[in-house]
Each structure stands twice: as C-alpha cells, then as structure tokens.
Design a protein around this motif. Structure first.
Motif, PDB file in Angstrom:
ATOM      1  N   MET A   1       0.854  -1.172   0.000  1.00 40.63           N
ATOM      2  CA  MET A   1       0.000   0.000   0.000  1.00 40.63           C
ATOM      3  C   MET A   1       0.904   1.240   0.000  1.00 40.63           C
ATOM      4  O   MET A   1       1.934   1.260   0.655  1.00 40.63           O
ATOM      5  CB  MET A   1      -0.896  -0.012   1.239  1.00 40.63           C
ATOM      6  CG  MET A   1      -1.734   1.227   1.399  1.00 40.63           C
ATOM      7  SD  MET A   1      -2.796   1.206   2.853  1.00 40.63           S
ATOM      8  CE  MET A   1      -3.941  -0.063   2.400  1.00 40.63           C
ATOM      9  N   ARG A   2       0.485   2.271  -0.697  1.00 45.66           N
ATOM     10  CA  ARG A   2       1.248   3.516  -0.751  1.00 45.66           C
ATOM     11  C   ARG A   2       1.276   4.189   0.619  1.00 45.66           C
ATOM     12  O   ARG A   2       0.322   4.098   1.393  1.00 45.66           O
ATOM     13  CB  ARG A   2       0.602   4.481  -1.744  1.00 45.66           C
ATOM     14  CG  ARG A   2       0.811   4.133  -3.187  1.00 45.66           C
ATOM     15  CD  ARG A   2       0.049   5.100  -4.076  1.00 45.66           C
ATOM     16  NE  ARG A   2       0.379   6.486  -3.802  1.00 45.66           N
ATOM     17  CZ  ARG A   2       1.105   7.267  -4.617  1.00 45.66           C
ATOM     18  NH1 ARG A   2       1.547   6.785  -5.758  1.00 45.66           N
ATOM     19  NH2 ARG A   2       1.366   8.515  -4.295  1.00 45.66           N
ATOM     20  N   LEU A   3       2.367   4.848   0.909  1.00 43.73           N
ATOM     21  CA  LEU A   3       2.536   5.533   2.182  1.00 43.73           C
ATOM     22  C   LEU A   3       1.459   6.584   2.418  1.00 43.73           C
ATOM     23  O   LEU A   3       0.841   6.612   3.480  1.00 43.73           O
ATOM     24  CB  LEU A   3       3.921   6.183   2.241  1.00 43.73           C
ATOM     25  CG  LEU A   3       4.207   7.052   3.453  1.00 43.73           C
ATOM     26  CD1 LEU A   3       4.130   6.230   4.729  1.00 43.73           C
ATOM     27  CD2 LEU A   3       5.552   7.713   3.313  1.00 43.73           C
ATOM     28  N   ASP A   4       1.197   7.429   1.426  1.00 41.36           N
ATOM     29  CA  ASP A   4       0.209   8.492   1.625  1.00 41.36           C
ATOM     30  C   ASP A   4      -1.195   7.924   1.868  1.00 41.36           C
ATOM     31  O   ASP A   4      -1.951   8.431   2.687  1.00 41.36           O
ATOM     32  CB  ASP A   4       0.214   9.503   0.479  1.00 41.36           C
ATOM     33  CG  ASP A   4      -0.019   8.894  -0.884  1.00 41.36           C
ATOM     34  OD1 ASP A   4       0.092   7.666  -1.033  1.00 41.36           O
ATOM     35  OD2 ASP A   4      -0.301   9.667  -1.829  1.00 41.36           O
ATOM     36  N   LYS A   5      -1.518   6.828   1.208  1.00 42.40           N
ATOM     37  CA  LYS A   5      -2.826   6.202   1.415  1.00 42.40           C
ATOM     38  C   LYS A   5      -2.921   5.597   2.818  1.00 42.40           C
ATOM     39  O   LYS A   5      -3.943   5.724   3.487  1.00 42.40           O
ATOM     40  CB  LYS A   5      -3.076   5.136   0.355  1.00 42.40           C
ATOM     41  CG  LYS A   5      -4.459   4.545   0.442  1.00 42.40           C
ATOM     42  CD  LYS A   5      -4.772   3.640  -0.717  1.00 42.40           C
ATOM     43  CE  LYS A   5      -6.192   3.122  -0.615  1.00 42.40           C
ATOM     44  NZ  LYS A   5      -6.543   2.291  -1.747  1.00 42.40           N
ATOM     45  N   PHE A   6      -1.854   4.951   3.280  1.00 40.85           N
ATOM     46  CA  PHE A   6      -1.867   4.380   4.624  1.00 40.85           C
ATOM     47  C   PHE A   6      -2.035   5.466   5.681  1.00 40.85           C
ATOM     48  O   PHE A   6      -2.811   5.306   6.629  1.00 40.85           O
ATOM     49  CB  PHE A   6      -0.585   3.590   4.902  1.00 40.85           C
ATOM     50  CG  PHE A   6      -0.542   3.065   6.311  1.00 40.85           C
ATOM     51  CD1 PHE A   6      -1.257   1.932   6.656  1.00 40.85           C
ATOM     52  CD2 PHE A   6       0.184   3.714   7.302  1.00 40.85           C
ATOM     53  CE1 PHE A   6      -1.258   1.459   7.967  1.00 40.85           C
ATOM     54  CE2 PHE A   6       0.195   3.257   8.603  1.00 40.85           C
ATOM     55  CZ  PHE A   6      -0.524   2.121   8.935  1.00 40.85           C
ATOM     56  N   LEU A   7      -1.322   6.578   5.533  1.00 44.87           N
ATOM     57  CA  LEU A   7      -1.434   7.664   6.507  1.00 44.87           C
ATOM     58  C   LEU A   7      -2.855   8.197   6.569  1.00 44.87           C
ATOM     59  O   LEU A   7      -3.362   8.523   7.642  1.00 44.87           O
ATOM     60  CB  LEU A   7      -0.446   8.780   6.182  1.00 44.87           C
ATOM     61  CG  LEU A   7       1.029   8.427   6.338  1.00 44.87           C
ATOM     62  CD1 LEU A   7       1.893   9.579   5.865  1.00 44.87           C
ATOM     63  CD2 LEU A   7       1.360   8.043   7.758  1.00 44.87           C
ATOM     64  N   LYS A   8      -3.516   8.280   5.444  1.00 42.52           N
ATOM     65  CA  LYS A   8      -4.898   8.757   5.387  1.00 42.52           C
ATOM     66  C   LYS A   8      -5.850   7.739   6.019  1.00 42.52           C
ATOM     67  O   LYS A   8      -6.677   8.076   6.859  1.00 42.52           O
ATOM     68  CB  LYS A   8      -5.288   9.032   3.929  1.00 42.52           C
ATOM     69  CG  LYS A   8      -6.777   9.162   3.666  1.00 42.52           C
ATOM     70  CD  LYS A   8      -7.391  10.358   4.341  1.00 42.52           C
ATOM     71  CE  LYS A   8      -8.815  10.585   3.904  1.00 42.52           C
ATOM     72  NZ  LYS A   8      -9.789   9.929   4.735  1.00 42.52           N
ATOM     73  N   LEU A   9      -5.736   6.472   5.619  1.00 43.05           N
ATOM     74  CA  LEU A   9      -6.644   5.445   6.139  1.00 43.05           C
ATOM     75  C   LEU A   9      -6.485   5.229   7.645  1.00 43.05           C
ATOM     76  O   LEU A   9      -7.460   4.954   8.339  1.00 43.05           O
ATOM     77  CB  LEU A   9      -6.433   4.121   5.406  1.00 43.05           C
ATOM     78  CG  LEU A   9      -6.916   4.056   3.966  1.00 43.05           C
ATOM     79  CD1 LEU A   9      -6.549   2.713   3.351  1.00 43.05           C
ATOM     80  CD2 LEU A   9      -8.407   4.277   3.892  1.00 43.05           C
ATOM     81  N   SER A  10      -5.268   5.360   8.141  1.00 40.89           N
ATOM     82  CA  SER A  10      -5.024   5.146   9.565  1.00 40.89           C
ATOM     83  C   SER A  10      -5.392   6.369  10.399  1.00 40.89           C
ATOM     84  O   SER A  10      -5.322   6.331  11.617  1.00 40.89           O
ATOM     85  CB  SER A  10      -3.560   4.795   9.792  1.00 40.89           C
ATOM     86  OG  SER A  10      -2.741   5.880   9.437  1.00 40.89           O
ATOM     87  N   ARG A  11      -5.759   7.454   9.738  1.00 40.40           N
ATOM     88  CA  ARG A  11      -6.151   8.708  10.382  1.00 40.40           C
ATOM     89  C   ARG A  11      -4.981   9.378  11.109  1.00 40.40           C
ATOM     90  O   ARG A  11      -5.177  10.196  11.994  1.00 40.40           O
ATOM     91  CB  ARG A  11      -7.307   8.538  11.368  1.00 40.40           C
ATOM     92  CG  ARG A  11      -8.561   7.857  10.848  1.00 40.40           C
ATOM     93  CD  ARG A  11      -9.210   8.574   9.698  1.00 40.40           C
ATOM     94  NE  ARG A  11     -10.597   8.249   9.460  1.00 40.40           N
ATOM     95  CZ  ARG A  11     -11.025   7.190   8.766  1.00 40.40           C
ATOM     96  NH1 ARG A  11     -10.189   6.327   8.278  1.00 40.40           N
ATOM     97  NH2 ARG A  11     -12.320   7.011   8.561  1.00 40.40           N
ATOM     98  N   LEU A  12      -3.736   9.021  10.748  1.00 36.74           N
ATOM     99  CA  LEU A  12      -2.582   9.734  11.285  1.00 36.74           C
ATOM    100  C   LEU A  12      -2.506  11.133  10.678  1.00 36.74           C
ATOM    101  O   LEU A  12      -2.021  12.069  11.298  1.00 36.74           O
ATOM    102  CB  LEU A  12      -1.287   8.962  11.002  1.00 36.74           C
ATOM    103  CG  LEU A  12      -1.096   7.689  11.818  1.00 36.74           C
ATOM    104  CD1 LEU A  12       0.024   6.845  11.254  1.00 36.74           C
ATOM    105  CD2 LEU A  12      -0.824   8.036  13.267  1.00 36.74           C
ATOM    106  N   VAL A  13      -2.986  11.250   9.424  1.00 31.90           N
ATOM    107  CA  VAL A  13      -3.071  12.523   8.719  1.00 31.90           C
ATOM    108  C   VAL A  13      -4.491  12.626   8.179  1.00 31.90           C
ATOM    109  O   VAL A  13      -5.038  11.637   7.700  1.00 31.90           O
ATOM    110  CB  VAL A  13      -2.037  12.592   7.575  1.00 31.90           C
ATOM    111  CG1 VAL A  13      -2.155  13.879   6.800  1.00 31.90           C
ATOM    112  CG2 VAL A  13      -0.623  12.435   8.116  1.00 31.90           C
TER     113      VAL A  13
END
Length: 79
Positions: A1-13
């Motif tokens: 999974m792409r880093l930016d997508k993971f950050l969004k899905l995990s609600r870190l960003v």
C-alpha cells in the motif's frame, strides 16, 4: 500500500494531499529511511512522522483497503 494512502486510512493525517506533502518534504521515514509518498508500506514497518516539533513513531500492524473510523487505530501501534 502507498505511504500516503496508509497515513490517510489510519487517520494519522487527515487528508491524502497533506500526507503527500509531508512525505515529499522528507518528514516521513520508513525503517529509518526517508520515504516518498509512493513508497510501499508493509506490515511490521516502523514509520516516523515529523509534525513540527513533535515526532510520532508507529509500527504497521495491519493493511486494509477500506477502514471505518472506529477501526482506524487498529492499523498501527504507537512505539
């Protein structure tokens, strides 16, 4: 999974474009290496995020394509 997508899905960003800017500015590391937004994230990776004067370290526990808000914090654990 792409880093930016993971950050969004995990609600870190909150938003994916913000996650992309954060990564492209060199303020995100995967396993102690500076990462770009398109870098691949795998289970077990250690992510370091620099938010101004604050740093957050998390370990990726699970990857999913779709996540409900309540389950978002189950994708990672704070270190």
């Amino acid at each position: 999974m792409r880093l930016d997508k993971f950050l969004k899905l995990s609600r870190l960003v909150k938003r994916r474009p913000v996650a992309k800017e954060l990564a492209d500015a060199g303020r995100v590391k995967i396993n102690d290496q500076v990462a770009k937004a398109a870098s691949e994230v795998k289970v077990g990776d250690i992510l370091e995020l620099g938010f101004g004067n604050r740093e957050v370290r998390v370990r990726v526990v699970e990857l999913r394509e779709h996540v409900r808000k309540e389950a978002a914090n189950n994708l990672y654990e704070l270190i």
